[in-house]
Design a protein around this motif. Structure first.
Motif, PDB file in Angstrom:
ATOM      1  N   GLU A 206       0.931  -1.298   0.024  1.00 12.34           N
ATOM      2  CA  GLU A 206       0.008  -0.109   0.100  1.00 12.34           C
ATOM      3  C   GLU A 206       0.863   1.001   0.071  1.00 12.34           C
ATOM      4  O   GLU A 206       0.491   2.414  -0.626  1.00 12.34           O
ATOM      5  CB  GLU A 206      -0.783   0.026   1.067  1.00 12.34           C
ATOM      6  N   GLY A 207       1.875   1.249   0.670  1.00 10.88           N
ATOM      7  CA  GLY A 207       2.939   2.437   0.767  1.00 10.88           C
ATOM      8  C   GLY A 207       3.523   2.645  -0.677  1.00 10.88           C
ATOM      9  O   GLY A 207       3.775   3.766  -0.981  1.00 10.88           O
ATOM     10  N   ALA A 208       3.856   1.497  -1.248  1.00 11.80           N
ATOM     11  CA  ALA A 208       4.222   1.744  -2.704  1.00 11.80           C
ATOM     12  C   ALA A 208       3.391   2.381  -3.602  1.00 11.80           C
ATOM     13  O   ALA A 208       3.648   3.164  -4.429  1.00 11.80           O
ATOM     14  CB  ALA A 208       4.997   0.235  -3.231  1.00 11.80           C
ATOM     15  N   ALA A 209       2.211   2.018  -3.338  1.00 10.50           N
ATOM     16  CA  ALA A 209       1.215   2.461  -4.363  1.00 10.50           C
ATOM     17  C   ALA A 209       0.862   3.949  -3.970  1.00 10.50           C
ATOM     18  O   ALA A 209       0.673   4.865  -4.767  1.00 10.50           O
ATOM     19  CB  ALA A 209      -0.331   1.855  -4.018  1.00 10.50           C
ATOM     20  N   HIS A 210       0.933   4.621  -2.650  1.00 12.70           N
ATOM     21  CA  HIS A 210       1.151   5.747  -2.338  1.00 12.70           C
ATOM     22  C   HIS A 210       2.133   6.614  -2.790  1.00 12.70           C
ATOM     23  O   HIS A 210       2.001   7.725  -3.386  1.00 12.70           O
ATOM     24  CB  HIS A 210       1.092   5.947  -0.825  1.00 12.70           C
ATOM     25  N   VAL A 430       7.088   8.099   6.317  1.00 12.34           N
ATOM     26  CA  VAL A 430       7.207   6.866   7.107  1.00 12.34           C
ATOM     27  C   VAL A 430       5.548   6.338   7.438  1.00 12.34           C
ATOM     28  O   VAL A 430       5.236   5.179   7.071  1.00 12.34           O
ATOM     29  CB  VAL A 430       7.627   6.793   8.415  1.00 12.34           C
ATOM     30  N   ARG A 431       4.801   7.094   7.595  1.00  8.57           N
ATOM     31  CA  ARG A 431       3.406   6.834   7.751  1.00  8.57           C
ATOM     32  C   ARG A 431       2.742   6.280   6.394  1.00  8.57           C
ATOM     33  O   ARG A 431       2.135   5.300   6.314  1.00  8.57           O
ATOM     34  CB  ARG A 431       2.384   7.690   8.468  1.00  8.57           C
ATOM     35  N   ARG A 432       2.899   6.874   5.522  1.00  6.75           N
ATOM     36  CA  ARG A 432       2.303   6.705   4.090  1.00  6.75           C
ATOM     37  C   ARG A 432       3.061   5.779   3.205  1.00  6.75           C
ATOM     38  O   ARG A 432       2.455   5.050   2.704  1.00  6.75           O
ATOM     39  CB  ARG A 432       2.443   8.211   3.296  1.00  6.75           C
ATOM     40  N   TYR A 433       4.386   5.688   3.459  1.00  9.09           N
ATOM     41  CA  TYR A 433       5.140   4.890   2.376  1.00  9.09           C
ATOM     42  C   TYR A 433       5.654   3.595   3.163  1.00  9.09           C
ATOM     43  O   TYR A 433       5.583   2.426   2.517  1.00  9.09           O
ATOM     44  CB  TYR A 433       6.352   5.508   1.900  1.00  9.09           C
ATOM     45  N   PHE A 434       5.651   3.376   4.335  1.00  9.75           N
ATOM     46  CA  PHE A 434       6.322   2.392   4.861  1.00  9.75           C
ATOM     47  C   PHE A 434       5.100   1.408   5.695  1.00  9.75           C
ATOM     48  O   PHE A 434       5.020   0.531   5.900  1.00  9.75           O
ATOM     49  CB  PHE A 434       7.363   2.743   5.880  1.00  9.75           C
ATOM     50  N   LEU A 435       4.196   2.534   6.575  1.00 13.95           N
ATOM     51  CA  LEU A 435       3.120   2.054   7.406  1.00 13.95           C
ATOM     52  C   LEU A 435       1.750   1.787   6.477  1.00 13.95           C
ATOM     53  O   LEU A 435       1.048   1.122   6.938  1.00 13.95           O
ATOM     54  CB  LEU A 435       2.962   3.035   8.522  1.00 13.95           C
ATOM     55  N   GLY A 436       1.928   2.197   5.330  1.00 15.27           N
ATOM     56  CA  GLY A 436       0.960   2.220   4.276  1.00 15.27           C
ATOM     57  C   GLY A 436      -0.498   2.953   4.743  1.00 15.27           C
ATOM     58  O   GLY A 436      -1.579   2.418   4.520  1.00 15.27           O
ATOM     59  N   GLU A 437      -0.373   4.006   5.561  1.00 15.03           N
ATOM     60  CA  GLU A 437      -1.515   4.525   6.057  1.00 15.03           C
ATOM     61  C   GLU A 437      -1.824   5.924   5.167  1.00 15.03           C
ATOM     62  O   GLU A 437      -1.004   6.750   4.642  1.00 15.03           O
ATOM     63  CB  GLU A 437      -1.019   5.284   7.439  1.00 15.03           C
ATOM     64  N   PRO A 438      -2.937   5.921   4.783  1.00 15.06           N
ATOM     65  CA  PRO A 438      -3.458   6.937   3.795  1.00 15.06           C
ATOM     66  C   PRO A 438      -3.304   8.350   4.492  1.00 15.06           C
ATOM     67  O   PRO A 438      -3.575   8.373   5.684  1.00 15.06           O
ATOM     68  CB  PRO A 438      -4.863   6.723   3.525  1.00 15.06           C
ATOM     69  N   ASP A 439      -3.300   9.456   3.827  1.00 13.69           N
ATOM     70  CA  ASP A 439      -3.585  10.812   4.293  1.00 13.69           C
ATOM     71  C   ASP A 439      -4.818  11.163   4.693  1.00 13.69           C
ATOM     72  O   ASP A 439      -5.946  11.264   3.514  1.00 13.69           O
ATOM     73  CB  ASP A 439      -2.933  11.945   3.542  1.00 13.69           C
TER      74      ASP A 439
END
Length: 613
Positions: A206-210, A430-439
């Motif tokens: 998910e982080g790679a998609a972000h 870190v939140r967006r690309y490694f934890l996969g959390e959306p903004d």
């Protein structure tokens, strides 16, 4: 008061309805005077080549001058090289830090960790996960913080070293260290490791998609649209009203009353042009404009247009004359015979102070009071933004703006984000690309991302004349060819500073009291540049301090003022409204917007300029 959702009109590429009448054109002041300023004159071929080369380099460096950086480092290195005492001090600090780190590491290995010797900064949220308290992650964290501590000492003030260069080298070093922080790397960040194990690696996909989505938007220089759940005019900027004036620079909105009677004096709000006005009209629960209308005031607000390359010649004088002064002319027609309470936020407050001083000089008494929210009139202590400005940096930006006609969104937002890079850049990454959390969007994050451009000439005049040369408080700022003085202002002034403001530090905002002699209230509220202003009644854990300086009273320095005024729990908005009421003359029947024959409604609030991207 019930409101029917605004009908979404078909719009052209600038966001204006296709059937909207053309606004009156604003001719740049230089053209009206029959001459071009030096920076706008067609340069000689050789000079144009130089400026074009610098503009190309500026695009590559995101607008930061390499010369300014090299100058700072060389100045620091030369002074450190001839300071054996500081060198010895730094060697002793390195030895002490290494000893503390070794002792902590040894205790961690034996399972008896002591209290951590190095603490993160107040706003550094990278280490809140409990995994950073366990070995080996705690050791890596402490090693990073020990290095950070040493570099902070190494780049602190040094005899003979220009303070700006000391601060700049420290800032650059913080950026470099933040880029190699253990929290940024998946294999040494316990939170990322735990999330990857729990989701079987889905967070990384998910982080790679972000990351791919963000990269596409950055490469294409696309502006993300406002999410549907925060639609402008329906969810945000939804206070009912009408556009009663429009020219090529701004729209003037008059809001619909919600009370049977209103204060006789209307209120004009002058927002900053660096962002869109609806920071003061966000969601219904935290909209200052909606709240003020509910207190029984006739409220007008300027909505600046988002300029393009064709507006490169607009000046600060154009913003004053065709913005504030034009708005006052319209208000005086709609509400004849009444003075106006003027309220300026951020850069809008700086421009309002200029306008008020010019009006005082010219015996123009149409203002009833002036409110300045997080606005500076003196820029000698303008915080970390000063790190980005010197002659080299301003010239570098001028060349960039010369080539494209404006300062673009990424070139502005990057400077603000770099001030709080550990939170606004690296923690988000870190939140967006490694934890996969959306903004997850909020009303204020939607506004923050809805940035605008700045006309080349106006921004150059602001950076050079107001920020770098500090002409307003120095008594060297001219309006219509004559110098203005803030001490000419005899109106009541209400000044608001915010405790943790990193854009307009409160001690800098407080200096309005140093350069004026009028009756002045200074209020210091909890929060930052935006969050402190958005302090609606009922907002949890809010407080403020307020003090009164009568006209002609002696000046008190900010620290003395702070010690003399205890905090008051709650929102500062009611305090400000009580001050407005004391400086008003009584109530009159409410005024409906768009009913004056000379200024009929041109459309519903929030108007058309707010939709420009």
């Amino acid at each position: 008061m019930a409101r029917t959702p605004a009908r979404r009109q078909s719009r052209d590429r600038d966001g204006a309805p296709k059937d909207a009448p053309s606004p009156p054109a604003v001719v740049p002041s230089a053209a009206r005077a029959g001459e071009s300023p030096p920076d706008e004159a067609e340069p000689h071929l050789h000079a144009a080549l130089d400026r074009g080369a610098m503009a190309s380099l500026a695009r590559f460096t995101a607008g930061l001058s390499p010369h300014a950086m090299v100058d700072a480092w060389s100045d620091w290195a030369m002074h450190l090289a001839r300071a054996p005492g500081r060198q010895l001090e730094l060697m002793e600090r390195a030895q002490a830090n290494a000893t503390k780190l070794a002792q902590y590491t040894t205790a961690q290995m034996f399972g008896h960790p002591p209290e951590k010797p190095f603490k993160p900064g107040r706003y550094d949220t990278r280490w809140v996960h409990e995994g950073w308290d366990r070995a080996p992650f705690a050791i890596w964290q402490q090693g990073f913080l020990a290095t950070q501590d040493w570099w902070h000492a190494a780049t602190s003030d040094l005899r003979g070293l220009r303070k700006q260069n000391a601060d700049r080298t420290g800032f650059i070093m913080r950026q470099l260290l933040d880029s190699v922080s253990p929290s940024n790397f998946p294999l040494v960040n316990p939170e990322i490791i735990g999330k990857t194990q729990a989701t079987a690696g889905r967070n990384l996909l998910e982080g790679a998609a972000h990351y791919a989505d963000d990269a596409c938007h950055i490469l294409a220089q696309e502006h993300r649209p406002v999410p549907d759940e925060f639609a402008l005019g329906e969810v945000l900027a939804a206070t009912p009203g009408k556009v009663v004036w429009r020219n090529d620079l701004m729209e003037l909105i008059q809001y619909a009353p919600t009370t049977g009677e209103v204060q006789a004096e209307p209120v004009l709000i002058v927002p900053a042009w660096i962002m869109k006005y609806y920071i003061l009209d966000l969601s219904p629960n935290n909209s200052m404009i909606r709240w003020l209308v509910g207190q029984g005031y006739t409220v007008f607000c300027i909505s600046w247009r988002n300029p393009g390359a064709e507006h490169a010649g607009l000046s600060l004088e154009d913003y004053r004359k065709h913005g504030i002064m034009q708005a006052l002319d319209v208000i005086n027609t709609i509400v004849p015979g009444q003075k106006v309470h003027a309220n300026g936020y951020c850069l809008g407050g700086t421009l309002l102070a200029i306008a008020a001083a010019a009006m005082a000089r010219d015996c123009d008494d149409r203002l009833a009071s002036v409110t300045l929210m997080a606005a500076q009139v003196d820029f000698a202590e303008a915080g970390e933004l000063l790190l980005f400005l010197d002659e080299s940096q301003v010239a570098f930006l001028e060349d960039l703006m010369w080539s494209q006609g404006y300062l673009d969104r990424p070139q502005m937002s990057g400077a603000f984000a770099a001030i709080r890079a550990e939170d606004l850049i690296w923690s988000r990454a870190v939140r967006r690309y490694f934890l996969g959390e959306p903004d997850l969007p909020t009303d204020i994050s939607v506004w923050v991302n809805d940035t605008t451009r700045m006309p080349a000439r106006m921004h150059s005049e602001y950076l050079r004349g107001i920020f770098l040369e500090n002409r307003i408080s120095a008594g060297r700022f001219a309006v219509e060819g004559r110098v203005i003085a803030l001490k000419d202002i005899s109106l009541p002034i209400f000044v608001v500073g915010t405790e943790t403001d990193h854009i307009a530090p409160w001690r800098s905002v407080y200096k309005t009291a140093l350069f004026t002699d009028c009756d002045l209230h200074f209020l210091l509220t909890k929060g930052g540049h935006n969050g402190g202003i958005l302090s609606e009644p009922g907002h949890a854990r809010r407080h403020y301090r307020i003090g009164h300086r009568p006209a002609g009273a002696h000046y008190r320095d900010p620290d003395t003022w702070l010690a003399a005024h205890a905090p008051v729990a709650g929102s500062w908005w009611p305090e400000w409204e009580r001050w407005l009421a004391r400086n008003s003359s009584g109530t009159v029947p409410a005024r409906a917007p768009g009913t004056h024959k000379d200024h009929p409604a041109l459309g519903d609030a929030p108007g058309t300029y707010i939709h420009q991207s």
